[in-house]
Structure formats: C-alpha cells, structure tokens
Scaffold this active site. Structure first.
Site, short mmCIF file in Angstrom:
data_model
loop_
_atom_site.label_atom_id
_atom_site.label_comp_id
_atom_site.label_asym_id
_atom_site.label_seq_id
_atom_site.Cartn_x
_atom_site.Cartn_y
_atom_site.Cartn_z
N ASP A 55 0.85 -1.20 0.00
CA ASP A 55 0.00 0.00 0.00
C ASP A 55 0.89 1.25 0.00
O ASP A 55 0.38 2.38 -0.09
CB ASP A 55 -1.01 0.00 1.16
CG ASP A 55 -0.35 0.09 2.52
OD1 ASP A 55 0.87 -0.10 2.61
OD2 ASP A 55 -1.08 0.34 3.51
N SER A 56 2.22 1.04 0.03
CA SER A 56 3.15 2.15 -0.20
C SER A 56 2.91 2.75 -1.58
O SER A 56 3.45 3.81 -1.89
CB SER A 56 4.60 1.66 -0.08
OG SER A 56 4.81 0.50 -0.85
N ASP A 94 -1.29 -6.25 -0.49
CA ASP A 94 -1.28 -5.55 0.80
C ASP A 94 -2.67 -4.95 1.04
O ASP A 94 -3.13 -4.10 0.26
CB ASP A 94 -0.23 -4.44 0.73
CG ASP A 94 0.26 -4.02 2.09
OD1 ASP A 94 -0.12 -4.64 3.10
OD2 ASP A 94 1.06 -3.07 2.14
N LYS A 124 -1.32 -9.37 2.93
CA LYS A 124 -0.63 -8.86 4.12
C LYS A 124 -1.53 -7.84 4.80
O LYS A 124 -2.25 -7.11 4.13
CB LYS A 124 0.69 -8.18 3.75
CG LYS A 124 1.40 -7.55 4.94
CD LYS A 124 2.79 -7.07 4.59
CE LYS A 124 2.84 -5.68 4.04
NZ LYS A 124 2.27 -4.61 4.90
N GLU A 126 -1.64 -5.16 8.54
CA GLU A 126 -0.88 -4.60 9.66
C GLU A 126 -1.60 -4.84 10.98
O GLU A 126 -2.83 -4.80 11.04
CB GLU A 126 -0.70 -3.08 9.44
CG GLU A 126 0.10 -2.76 8.19
CD GLU A 126 0.28 -1.25 7.98
OE1 GLU A 126 -0.06 -0.46 8.88
OE2 GLU A 126 0.77 -0.88 6.89
N GLU A 193 8.87 -4.04 10.90
CA GLU A 193 9.27 -2.74 10.34
C GLU A 193 9.66 -1.76 11.45
O GLU A 193 8.98 -1.66 12.49
CB GLU A 193 8.12 -2.13 9.51
CG GLU A 193 8.49 -0.74 8.96
CD GLU A 193 7.57 -0.21 7.87
OE1 GLU A 193 6.62 -0.91 7.46
OE2 GLU A 193 7.82 0.93 7.42
#
Ligand code: KIV
Length: 277
Positions: A55-56, A94, A124, A126, A193
């Site tokens: 999602d960057s 993501d 993925k 978070e 991270e």
C-alpha cells in the site's frame, strides 16, 4: 489434469511452504515491492522470492503523504498488473487501510478479492494482537496471511508520526507480543518494520515463521525494500535503505537528452523512420 501434472507445472513457484523451508534451513528471503507489470517481470526474472504489492503505492505511485487514501479497487488493480508479470515469485497483496479493520467478515471478503480478481497468492495486513482474530478468519478461508508489526504505517496517527517502535522495554514487549499473536493466529510470515535490530533478532529467534525486516537490522529471515527507494526514484532515501541504482538521475538524463534531440531535430533520425514500399 492429474494432481501430479498440476504440481509439476508449478514446481518452480515460490510458495508459503518454500518460505517455511527457507527459515528451517537458514536461507534468507528477498522481497521487493512492485506495482506494475514491467517491474514485476524484471524482479521475477531476477530471483526475487516475494513481490509485495504494497500500500506504499499511496506514497510512491500516487504521491500521497501517507498510505491511508489507498482503496481496495486501486490495490486489486495493481495486484493484477503485478501477477501478470510473475511466474516464480509469491505475490502478496497488501490490504489497504479500511479494508480489514471494520470486521473479520469484511476482511475475508476483501482478501478474497486479492486472490480472485488480483491473482495474488497471499495477503498482508498490519497489526498484532488486535488483528489476531482477523488473521485467523482469513487463514480459515484458505488465504495465506503475512503479518506486519512494529512501525505500521496505517497507524501513523496513533503512533504520532512514522516513529521507530520498541525502543523502550514496554514497547518492545508489546511488539514481541504482537509478533507472537500473528504467528499464533496462523500467519505464514511477518514483516518487522522500524524497530531496533536487537528486538527484531529476538523475535526472529522466538518465531517459527519467517520474519521479513525493513529498518529492522540484519538478523531477520528476509529483507524487503520499496522499489522506488532502492532504485533511487524518490527525492530522498530513508537511512535504513541501501540504494542499488540511481534510476531517478538516469531517467532525468534520458528525458533531457530526448528534449534536446527534439529541439535540435536530431530525433527521429533516418533509422527511426518507416519507408514507403
Ligand atoms: O506497503 C509496503 O510497501 C510495505 C512494506 C514497507 C513492507 O508494507
């Protein structure tokens, strides 16, 4: 097609089992982000094990300050571009902010979109302890989940900025508890991270699943970088990044040379022109 021939057509594909075996054998895992067909194909053919459609993309492709505005439709679209360029690497979609926090049902529905519409082999998300039930539910829907703990960019407002996590003893125990919860919930790997290298090393020793570090030191089972950072396509490089090429400067040189050629009428030259029959 028999199950044997299905297996043989896919024998070179990296799977979650490959990554588990890598951890057991102490062999490192290389992961990069990718957002389109062209880079996915190059990375896939260059031995990168895992391609994360991060999602960057909100930062490096769309130009936002955070990843928060990225939508499911955008993420699925970019995942489709990446999977089209991939034969070997495991593709992880993501899950963007808002696509898995509302309810586990919503999360499963959105995870299914990554697989069905995007062609990803895993997703993925978070979060640690707070996301354990969601990870378990997606895993039960037969979709492998990669966790992500420590500095979680979607929590930028709670963290009060993009701050390294786990520097104090209390924070370190929380990050460890998060990583353990992610494993317990059934995740096949976890991104660590933005944390001290010693903490990432301890988590890596304690977990059975592979850890993939970014700004988390050298002792993780694998490493991930954002493609725009490692190829010099951003106007600044974070301290934890090693820049492997300067495509930003190379691209600017090429663009200037093109503009000069056009102005001087040197392009197109004769060899670039079609001839009449
Ligand atoms: O979105 C992303 O690129 C990521 C990596 C930094 C792990 O989550």
């Amino acid at each position: 097609m028999s199950t044997t021939s299905v297996a043989s057509t896919r024998e070179h594909r990296i799977t979650v089992r490959t990554l588990a075996a890598r951890k057991r054998r102490g062999e490192r895992i290389a992961m990069l982000t990718a957002y389109d067909f062209a880079f996915a194909r190059i990375f896939d053919q260059s031995g990168i094990d895992v391609l994360l459609v991060g999602d960057s993309l909100g930062n490096v492709v769309q130009g936002h300050d955070t990843t928060l505005p990225v939508t499911m439709d955008e993420s699925v679209y970019h995942t489709r571009l990446v999977t089209r360029g991939c034969r070997r690497a495991l593709v992880v979609g993501d899950m963007p902010f808002g696509s898995y926090q509302v309810s586990p049902e919503d999360a499963v529905r959105n995870a299914i979109r990554f697989v069905k519409e995007g062609g990803a082999q895993a997703v993925k998300l978070e979060g640690g302890v707070a996301m354990a039930e969601t990870i378990a539910r997606i895993t039960r829907a037969e979709i492998p989940v990669m966790g992500h703990v420590g500095l979680t960019p979607q929590a930028v407002h709670r963290m009060g900025g993009f701050r390294v996590q786990g520097r104090s003893a209390d924070e370190a125990s929380q990050v460890l508890a998060d990583a353990e919860a992610v494993q317990q919930a059934g995740a096949f790997a976890v991104v660590l991270e933005g944390m001290p290298a010693e903490l990432a090393a301890e988590i890596t020793r304690k977990l059975e699943i592979p850890t993939i570090g970014i700004g988390a030191g050298p002792e993780c089972d694998g490493q991930v970088l954002v493609l725009h950072d490692m190829l010099g396509l951003n106007d600044w490089t974070p301290a934890f990044v090693k820049q492997y090429a300067d495509l930003g400067a190379a691209t600017a040189r090429a663009a200037r040379a093109f503009a000069e050629d056009v102005a001087a009428q040197k392009f197109p030259a004769e060899e670039h022109c079609y001839k009449a029959r």
